[in-house]
Design a protein around this motif. Structure first.
Motif, PDB file in Angstrom:
ATOM      1  N   LEU A   1      28.367  43.985  46.191  1.00 59.97           N
ATOM      2  CA  LEU A   1      29.671  44.633  46.166  1.00 59.97           C
ATOM      3  C   LEU A   1      29.739  45.482  44.913  1.00 59.97           C
ATOM      4  O   LEU A   1      29.784  44.953  43.797  1.00 59.97           O
ATOM      5  CB  LEU A   1      30.799  43.584  46.159  1.00 59.97           C
ATOM      6  CG  LEU A   1      32.222  44.124  46.221  1.00 59.97           C
ATOM      7  CD1 LEU A   1      32.500  44.764  47.584  1.00 59.97           C
ATOM      8  CD2 LEU A   1      33.226  43.004  45.943  1.00 59.97           C
ATOM      9  N   ALA A   2      29.694  46.785  45.050  1.00 60.02           N
ATOM     10  CA  ALA A   2      29.741  47.700  43.911  1.00 60.02           C
ATOM     11  C   ALA A   2      31.165  48.234  43.780  1.00 60.02           C
ATOM     12  O   ALA A   2      31.630  49.002  44.641  1.00 60.02           O
ATOM     13  CB  ALA A   2      28.738  48.830  44.092  1.00 60.02           C
TER      14      ALA A   2
ATOM     15  N   HIS B   1      28.341  44.339  41.438  1.00 60.18           N
ATOM     16  CA  HIS B   1      27.949  45.402  40.524  1.00 60.18           C
ATOM     17  C   HIS B   1      29.231  46.001  39.958  1.00 60.18           C
ATOM     18  O   HIS B   1      29.962  46.708  40.663  1.00 60.18           O
ATOM     19  CB  HIS B   1      27.132  46.465  41.259  1.00 60.18           C
ATOM     20  CG  HIS B   1      25.755  46.031  41.621  1.00 60.18           C
ATOM     21  ND1 HIS B   1      24.711  46.914  41.742  1.00 60.18           N
ATOM     22  CD2 HIS B   1      25.230  44.814  41.886  1.00 60.18           C
ATOM     23  CE1 HIS B   1      23.610  46.268  42.087  1.00 60.18           C
ATOM     24  NE2 HIS B   1      23.912  44.971  42.171  1.00 60.18           N
ATOM     25  N   LEU B   2      29.534  45.695  38.682  1.00 62.09           N
ATOM     26  CA  LEU B   2      30.746  46.194  38.031  1.00 62.09           C
ATOM     27  C   LEU B   2      30.475  47.593  37.511  1.00 62.09           C
ATOM     28  O   LEU B   2      29.508  47.822  36.767  1.00 62.09           O
ATOM     29  CB  LEU B   2      31.142  45.251  36.900  1.00 62.09           C
ATOM     30  CG  LEU B   2      31.551  43.843  37.388  1.00 62.09           C
ATOM     31  CD1 LEU B   2      31.551  42.862  36.235  1.00 62.09           C
ATOM     32  CD2 LEU B   2      32.920  43.886  38.046  1.00 62.09           C
ATOM     33  N   LEU B   3      31.334  48.537  37.900  1.00 58.35           N
ATOM     34  CA  LEU B   3      31.100  49.942  37.601  1.00 58.35           C
ATOM     35  C   LEU B   3      32.076  50.418  36.517  1.00 58.35           C
ATOM     36  O   LEU B   3      33.217  49.942  36.404  1.00 58.35           O
ATOM     37  CB  LEU B   3      31.285  50.786  38.855  1.00 58.35           C
ATOM     38  CG  LEU B   3      30.494  50.364  40.093  1.00 58.35           C
ATOM     39  CD1 LEU B   3      30.811  51.303  41.259  1.00 58.35           C
ATOM     40  CD2 LEU B   3      29.010  50.332  39.801  1.00 58.35           C
TER      41      LEU B   3
ATOM     42  N   ARG C   1      29.278  54.217  37.096  1.00 59.48           N
ATOM     43  CA  ARG C   1      27.953  53.750  36.685  1.00 59.48           C
ATOM     44  C   ARG C   1      27.988  52.242  36.446  1.00 59.48           C
ATOM     45  O   ARG C   1      28.960  51.719  35.899  1.00 59.48           O
ATOM     46  CB  ARG C   1      27.500  54.473  35.428  1.00 59.48           C
ATOM     47  CG  ARG C   1      27.355  55.973  35.597  1.00 59.48           C
ATOM     48  CD  ARG C   1      26.766  56.595  34.335  1.00 59.48           C
ATOM     49  NE  ARG C   1      26.631  58.035  34.464  1.00 59.48           N
ATOM     50  CZ  ARG C   1      27.559  58.908  34.103  1.00 59.48           C
ATOM     51  NH1 ARG C   1      28.700  58.473  33.566  1.00 59.48           N
ATOM     52  NH2 ARG C   1      27.363  60.196  34.265  1.00 59.48           N
ATOM     53  N   PRO C   2      26.909  51.516  36.845  1.00 58.52           N
ATOM     54  CA  PRO C   2      26.892  50.061  36.642  1.00 58.52           C
ATOM     55  C   PRO C   2      26.931  49.726  35.148  1.00 58.52           C
ATOM     56  O   PRO C   2      26.210  50.309  34.338  1.00 58.52           O
ATOM     57  CB  PRO C   2      25.569  49.633  37.256  1.00 58.52           C
ATOM     58  CG  PRO C   2      25.187  50.734  38.173  1.00 58.52           C
ATOM     59  CD  PRO C   2      25.710  51.992  37.558  1.00 58.52           C
TER      60      PRO C   2
ATOM     61  N   GLU D   1      32.491  48.514  24.120  1.00 56.81           N
ATOM     62  CA  GLU D   1      31.607  49.681  24.275  1.00 56.81           C
ATOM     63  C   GLU D   1      32.280  50.822  25.016  1.00 56.81           C
ATOM     64  O   GLU D   1      32.061  51.992  24.685  1.00 56.81           O
ATOM     65  CB  GLU D   1      30.328  49.280  25.024  1.00 56.81           C
ATOM     66  CG  GLU D   1      29.347  50.425  25.231  1.00 56.81           C
ATOM     67  CD  GLU D   1      28.137  50.024  26.032  1.00 56.81           C
ATOM     68  OE1 GLU D   1      27.359  50.923  26.413  1.00 56.81           O
ATOM     69  OE2 GLU D   1      27.948  48.807  26.286  1.00 56.81           O
ATOM     70  N   LEU D   2      33.147  50.517  25.977  1.00 49.67           N
ATOM     71  CA  LEU D   2      33.618  51.559  26.879  1.00 49.67           C
ATOM     72  C   LEU D   2      35.055  52.031  26.630  1.00 49.67           C
ATOM     73  O   LEU D   2      35.423  53.121  27.077  1.00 49.67           O
ATOM     74  CB  LEU D   2      33.497  51.084  28.329  1.00 49.67           C
ATOM     75  CG  LEU D   2      32.084  50.796  28.837  1.00 49.67           C
ATOM     76  CD1 LEU D   2      32.122  50.379  30.295  1.00 49.67           C
ATOM     77  CD2 LEU D   2      31.174  52.003  28.667  1.00 49.67           C
TER      78      LEU D   2
END
Length: 826
Positions: free
Chosen positions: A744-745, A768-770, A775-776, A797-798
């Motif tokens: 599951l993205a 898959h955490l985007l 982006r993963p 970081e983000l």
């Protein structure tokens, strides 16, 4: 028949001067006690010429069998006795001894198994292991055991390795010592490495070196020089390199003219260089030789049973053969052997040469055995059994020729073929090819001249013009074959009736090309060839090529008489052939009709398709094809589905297949496995298969719709493997089932507040955490652990990179969102 002098000018010395005299009493005693004996005696001891006369003096009628015609003539001349070779008989002064080839001996045994009037048979040079000699000895042992216990047998060998022969014959070994003339060994390898032999090719640098060693031997030694080379071509080349020497250069081989043979066997006034093949190893005494130059090479037969092609190949000599060659230098006085290789290479040579039965085409042997009453040769006393593959190939050939019946027993026709004295293939052509067939068969039964071209008809016309030694031998053999081909009432049987149409066609054929073409095609039906591309396809399925510039290149059809396949080559090489038409090809080779319904990829193509047709074939050659309208093409379609990507796999179809595969892994029955969809075609593709006739029909199939037929009636696919999963933000996100675990993205912000990892049919989803950019940023199957341990690092970081997106300190209490900034309530 012609007479030979009773006392030849080159008669051997009296027996009491030769070493063999010491063992004659022992040999006679062994024959009296056992009836069989193995006589070993080195060259020069009188084994070949003294022993037969001594046995005759003891009151026996003696038949001596030699492996080569050249040796037969030489031995008979030295003893002043009769000899018989194929197509030639001479009467000598002493009627008690006759010398024959082993091939002639086999013919006599087939006609008269008891050998009436013969007391003793001597098989000379049995160590050379020629196939005819091995076969004749096996037949003779059978005769002794069943019909003629009084028949005496002597196996004479020039080597001391006689244990196996003694065990086979059941008699003692009688050994004679040789003349004690020492032979010095001179190792004379080329100064630089030369290419090893390949097929029939011998490095010209080696031949030039051999010629140089001959010159050296002439300078360093007295007397004549005997030089061993593998074949006629190498002999001619070295002879050319020796031009200008003040010596007589003689070329001796199995096809050498009689006057050359006589010159070799008689001492000359001038010094001589005798260039010889292996025929001079042990079967001939060449007087005057004081030096031997040995190239170290010989020729052996090779047979490609699958393609029906035979050839000769160049090999290194064995130690035993090298010893035989060296011994020629010490027959009359001390001598020397110049070996064109190193002492270290000598140590690596095989001890003995391989027997011919292990290498050769066994069609003739199998026919002889069948005529003897032992078709598989299992009951014959042979030192080495015939290879099973070679015997199977021989039996198939003989069956196709009408020589054996369906049970493997020899037919009356087969017996006639066996008595023709030529290969069974040529015998078939002789019997069926009409009144002029003997002329063509005579060409093919002899080794053709070196300068013969590949157009066999031109070779035939040259032979008719005469003026050469080959032409004289050809005329003699033609006369013999015509006598052989004359039908005898007792030899006819029903098996020959099918050939009447062929014979009639041959009689009506008036041109040389038609006659020669039919004869060759009858002898070698699998070598009938049709032009294809730049070469020819033979009925056997082998591609064949003519030499550049051949006059036959424009012929649409060929009957190939002589062909070989060079070592490592994919195609056969045509040596002699005849241009024919399709009518002759059809007469010689059976035409078959076969329905072909298959999936086929065209030559040079990558995409196959269904082929449904009735094909008319001449072996591997396709003559015509007719489409089959109502053929069952289902097996061909299934083969195409299994071997190629024929179906059109849309994204929807691929995803559906992956979901079905997941259901089988996660839930098992009744969900079917989909790793082999072709095996399940009757469950999901049946309606489309029933309508399809070709590739294009399969390419148009709606695969996704068809695959839904695999969903068990009692199950719901959307419950077991939903296409999309709703996340906390309200989005319905597509699930990827292509891996081992559902994926599951989804953007990280859409999962705020979700404490546990989603499950599908009990299997945790791999999340898959985007990032906001898609982006993963993390992959986890344990969301609780990620929120507790991993989220902080991702947030740090983000959040500076994506300041417009929410990055709460506590993601479990924050509202999930798809938007950039969550709206605040007033």
């Amino acid at each position: 028949m012609t007479a030979v002098p009773a006392v030849p000018s080159d008669a051997p010395p009296p027996a009491d001067t030769l070493p063999i005299r010491h063992v004659l009493p022992g040999l006679l005693d062994a024959l009296d006690r056992s009836g069989t004996a193995v006589l070993t005696a080195p060259p020069g001891t009188g084994k070949t010429t003294v022993v037969p006369l001594a046995l005759a003096e003891a009151g026996m009628r003696v038949l001596v069998a030699e492996p080569r015609r050249l040796a037969v003539r030489a031995a008979a001349r030295r003893m002043g006795v009769s000899y018989t070779i194929r197509g030639e008989r001479h009467t000598g002064a002493d009627p008690r001894v006759e010398v024959v080839t082993t091939g002639v001996l086999l013919q006599r045994l087939q006609r008269d198994q008891e050998l009436a009037g013969i007391d003793t048979v001597i098989l000379d040079e049995c160590h050379e292991r020629h196939l005819d000699a091995d076969t004749a000895l096996a037949f003779l042992l059978d005769v002794r055991a069943t019909l003629r216990p009084d028949l005496r047998l002597v196996a004479a060998s020039a080597t001391a390795d006689a244990g196996r022969w003694s065990g086979l014959l059941g008699g003692p070994v009688v050994a004679a010592s040789g003349v004690a003339h020492p032979v010095e060994t001179v190792w004379a390898p080329p100064p630089r490495p030369v290419a090893p032999p390949h097929g029939l090719r011998v490095d010209p640098a080696l031949l030039a070196h051999v010629a140089g060693v001959v010159r050296r031997a002439l300078a360093e030694r007295d007397g004549d020089v005997l030089c061993f080379l593998p074949g006629v071509g190498e002999i001619a080349r070295v002879a050319g390199l020796l031009a200008g020497l003040d010596v007589d250069v003689l070329q001796v081989h199995g096809q050498a003219p009689a006057h050359v043979q006589d010159a070799v066997l008689a001492a000359g006034a001038a010094r001589r260089v005798v260039l010889a093949t292996s025929v001079a190893e042990s079967s001939l005494t060449v007087p005057g030789v004081r030096a031997v130059v040995d190239s170290g090479l010989a020729r052996e037969p090779r047979t490609d049973h699958a393609r029906g092609l035979g050839s000769l190949t160049t090999v290194r000599v064995s130690k035993a053969a090298a010893g035989q060659r060296a011994g020629r230098a010490g027959r009359e006085a001390p001598g020397a052997v110049y070996r064109c290789w190193t002492e270290a290479e000598h140590e690596r040579l095989a001890e003995q040469p391989r027997p011919e039965i292990a290498l050769a085409d066994l069609t003739g042997f199998a026919l002889q055995a069948a005529c003897w009453g032992d078709p598989d040769a299992s009951g014959l006393a042979l030192l080495d059994p015939p290879p099973l593959a070679a015997m199977s190939a021989a039996a198939r050939t003989l069956g196709a020729l009408g020589a054996l019946d369906a049970g493997g027993r020899v037919t009356g026709r087969g017996r006639r073929m066996a008595l023709a004295g030529v290969h069974p293939r040529l015998a078939r052509a002789l019997l069926d090819g009409g009144p002029r067939a003997a002329e063509v068969v005579a060409l093919l039964s002899e080794q053709l001249p070196r300068d013969a071209g590949d157009d066999l008809v031109e070779v035939w016309r040259a032979a008719r013009r005469g003026g050469t030694g080959f032409a004289a031998r050809w005329r003699q053999e033609t006369r013999r074959l015509r006598r052989t081909a004359t039908p005898r009432p007792e030899a006819s049987d029903a098996s020959g009736s099918a050939t009447g149409a062929v014979s009639g066609a041959a009689s009506a054929a008036v041109s040389d090309d038609a006659v020669a073409g039919l004869v060759v095609a009858l002898a070698f039906p699998e070598r009938v060839a049709r032009r294809r591309g730049g070469g020819y396809l033979m009925a056997s399925g082998t591609q064949a090529l003519l030499a550049d510039g051949s006059r036959l290149l424009s012929a649409p059809w060929l009957a190939v008489a002589v062909a070989d396949r060079p070592t490592g080559a994919a195609s056969a090489r045509v040596r002699q052939a005849v241009a024919i038409d399709e009518e002759i090809a059809r007469l010689a080779h059976p035409v078959t009709y076969e329905d072909e319904v298959e999936w086929r990829v065209p030559p040079g193509g990558r995409r196959g398709d269904v082929v449904a047709r009735t094909v008319e074939r001449l072996g591997a050659i396709e003559l015509s094809a007719t489409p089959i309208e109502d053929a069952d093409v289902r097996p061909a379609l299934l083969y195409g589905l299994r071997t190629e990507d024929v179906l059109t796999w849309t994204r929807q179809a691929r995803e559906l297949r992956d979901r079905l595969a997941f259901c089988h892994r996660a839930l098992g029955d009744p969900w079917p496995p989909v790793d082999d969809l072709v095996a399940l075609a009757d469950r999901w593709l049946e309606p489309e298969l029933s309508r399809a006739r070709r590739r294009a029909d399969l390419e148009r199939v709606d695969v996704a719709q068809a695959l839904r037929r695999l969903v068990p009636w009692s199950e719901r696919l959307e419950q077991a493997a939903p296409e999309r999963v709703e996340v906390p933000s309200g989005s319905h996100v597509r699930v990827d089932y292509s891996g081992d675990q559902p994926v599951l993205a989804v953007k990280l912000q859409e999962l705020f507040g979700l404490r546990e990892t989603p499950r599908i049919s009990g299997v945790p989803v791999l999340v898959h955490l985007l990032s906001p950019a898609g982006r993963p940023v993390a992959v986890t199957a344990d969301l609780a652990s990620f929120w507790a341990k991993g989220y902080g690092a991702v947030r740090a970081e983000l959040r500076g990179r994506y300041p417009k997106h929410p990055w709460p300190e506590d993601p479990l209490t924050a509202p999930p969102t798809r938007r950039t900034n969550p709206r605040t309530r007033s």
